[in-house]
Motif scaffolding. Structure first.
Motif, PDB file in Angstrom:
ATOM      1  N   UNK A  81       0.822  -1.159   0.174  1.00  0.00           N
ATOM      2  CA  UNK A  81      -0.207  -0.174  -0.113  1.00  0.00           C
ATOM      3  C   UNK A  81       0.881   1.175  -0.156  1.00  0.00           C
ATOM      4  N   UNK A  82       0.152   2.362   0.424  1.00  0.00           N
ATOM      5  CA  UNK A  82       0.812   3.504   0.583  1.00  0.00           C
ATOM      6  C   UNK A  82       1.585   3.749   1.604  1.00  0.00           C
ATOM      7  N   UNK A  83       2.750   4.695   1.567  1.00  0.00           N
ATOM      8  CA  UNK A  83       3.333   4.966   2.720  1.00  0.00           C
ATOM      9  C   UNK A  83       2.320   5.534   4.050  1.00  0.00           C
ATOM     10  N   UNK A  84       2.667   5.418   5.248  1.00  0.00           N
ATOM     11  CA  UNK A  84       1.919   5.959   6.409  1.00  0.00           C
ATOM     12  C   UNK A  84       2.565   7.270   6.649  1.00  0.00           C
ATOM     13  N   UNK A  85       1.700   8.165   7.356  1.00  0.00           N
ATOM     14  CA  UNK A  85       2.348   9.236   7.981  1.00  0.00           C
ATOM     15  C   UNK A  85       1.588   9.587   9.352  1.00  0.00           C
ATOM     16  N   UNK A  86       1.920  10.034  10.511  1.00  0.00           N
ATOM     17  CA  UNK A  86       1.081  10.388  11.536  1.00  0.00           C
ATOM     18  C   UNK A  86       1.027  11.758  11.453  1.00  0.00           C
ATOM     19  N   UNK A  87      -0.188  12.275  12.526  1.00  0.00           N
ATOM     20  CA  UNK A  87      -0.372  13.681  12.436  1.00  0.00           C
ATOM     21  C   UNK A  87       0.505  14.749  12.397  1.00  0.00           C
ATOM     22  N   UNK A 128       3.233  14.598  10.799  1.00  0.00           N
ATOM     23  CA  UNK A 128       4.233  14.431   9.618  1.00  0.00           C
ATOM     24  C   UNK A 128       5.364  13.442   9.598  1.00  0.00           C
ATOM     25  N   UNK A 129       5.335  12.550  10.677  1.00  0.00           N
ATOM     26  CA  UNK A 129       6.485  11.685  10.577  1.00  0.00           C
ATOM     27  C   UNK A 129       6.216  10.499   9.608  1.00  0.00           C
ATOM     28  N   UNK A 130       6.995  10.280   8.564  1.00  0.00           N
ATOM     29  CA  UNK A 130       6.573   9.190   7.682  1.00  0.00           C
ATOM     30  C   UNK A 130       6.961   7.807   8.383  1.00  0.00           C
ATOM     31  N   UNK A 131       6.439   6.789   7.652  1.00  0.00           N
ATOM     32  CA  UNK A 131       6.409   5.410   8.142  1.00  0.00           C
ATOM     33  C   UNK A 131       6.517   4.532   6.820  1.00  0.00           C
ATOM     34  N   UNK A 132       7.238   3.429   6.955  1.00  0.00           N
ATOM     35  CA  UNK A 132       7.040   2.510   5.604  1.00  0.00           C
ATOM     36  C   UNK A 132       5.726   1.878   5.234  1.00  0.00           C
ATOM     37  N   UNK A 133       5.218   1.941   4.012  1.00  0.00           N
ATOM     38  CA  UNK A 133       4.236   1.312   3.768  1.00  0.00           C
ATOM     39  C   UNK A 133       4.262  -0.072   3.980  1.00  0.00           C
ATOM     40  N   UNK A 134       3.004  -0.763   4.204  1.00  0.00           N
ATOM     41  CA  UNK A 134       2.973  -2.073   4.556  1.00  0.00           C
ATOM     42  C   UNK A 134       1.936  -2.940   3.507  1.00  0.00           C
ATOM     43  N   UNK A 135       1.739  -4.281   3.713  1.00  0.00           N
ATOM     44  CA  UNK A 135       0.821  -4.827   2.626  1.00  0.00           C
ATOM     45  C   UNK A 135      -0.552  -3.984   2.787  1.00  0.00           C
ATOM     46  N   UNK A 136      -1.165  -4.007   1.546  1.00  0.00           N
ATOM     47  CA  UNK A 136      -2.437  -3.211   1.338  1.00  0.00           C
ATOM     48  C   UNK A 136      -3.693  -4.088   1.908  1.00  0.00           C
ATOM     49  N   UNK A 137      -3.443  -5.294   2.244  1.00  0.00           N
ATOM     50  CA  UNK A 137      -4.607  -6.226   2.570  1.00  0.00           C
ATOM     51  C   UNK A 137      -4.169  -7.024   3.645  1.00  0.00           C
ATOM     52  N   UNK A 138      -4.940  -7.603   4.305  1.00  0.00           N
ATOM     53  CA  UNK A 138      -4.606  -8.574   5.708  1.00  0.00           C
ATOM     54  C   UNK A 138      -3.852  -9.759   5.089  1.00  0.00           C
ATOM     55  N   UNK A 139      -2.975 -10.405   5.898  1.00  0.00           N
ATOM     56  CA  UNK A 139      -2.489 -11.656   5.794  1.00  0.00           C
ATOM     57  C   UNK A 139      -3.117 -12.664   6.580  1.00  0.00           C
TER      58      UNK A 139
END
Length: 148
Positions: free
Chosen positions: A52-58, A60-71
């Motif tokens: 999926x897309x990268x994450x970002x908290x409120x 503005x700290x970025x986080x790595x993207x993860x799977x777009x769907x459950x495993x």
């Protein structure tokens, strides 16, 4: 819901694909976690559509993207795991394997050599990850049960 003032709710996201991890039922808890982590790491490297897309908290700290769907994580007997492996191969689904030999190695080079040394039919599988259309993955993991 007041349809005049409330904004429309987005449709739920549904996937026509599935990510499944199948673990041998006799593994120790630490082994289950280790095997799962190794197996899913291979999917994102070869199948960019599962990420999926990268994450970002409120702030503005970025986080790595993860799977777009459950495993989905399943467990099965050694025999059911071997059957699932055969099914995944026959359907040419993207897959990752973790063999029991890998518990005794300590690096990526030795891991790959341990798998390479054993014929397909003789692999002592501890786990299998598979990705593909839902119905095909469901057929691969048939006979397994959801991990408790």
């Amino acid at each position: 819901m007041n349809t005049i003032t409330d904004p429309p709710q987005p449709e739920p996201i549904r996937f026509d694909t599935k990510i499944a991890v199948l673990l041998r039922a006799d593994l120790e808890p630490w082994q289950r976690l280790n095997v799962t982590s190794f197996l899913v790491s291979g999917l994102g490297t070869q199948l960019p559509e599962v990420i999926g897309e990268p994450y970002e908290d409120a702030d503005g700290v970025p986080y790595l993207p993860m799977f777009r769907q459950p495993v989905m994580v399943f467990e099965a007997t050694k025999e059911t795991l071997a059957t699932a492996h055969t099914r995944a191969l026959s359907r040419a689904l993207p897959r990752a394997v973790f063999t029991s030999d890998l518990f005794a190695t300590g690096n990526d080079r030795d891991n790959r050599a341990a798998v390479r040394a054993v014929p397909t039919a003789d692999l002592d599988l501890a786990g299998l990850a598979v990705y593909g259309p839902k119905n095909a993955v469901d057929k691969v993991v048939k006979g397994a049960r959801m991990h408790p």
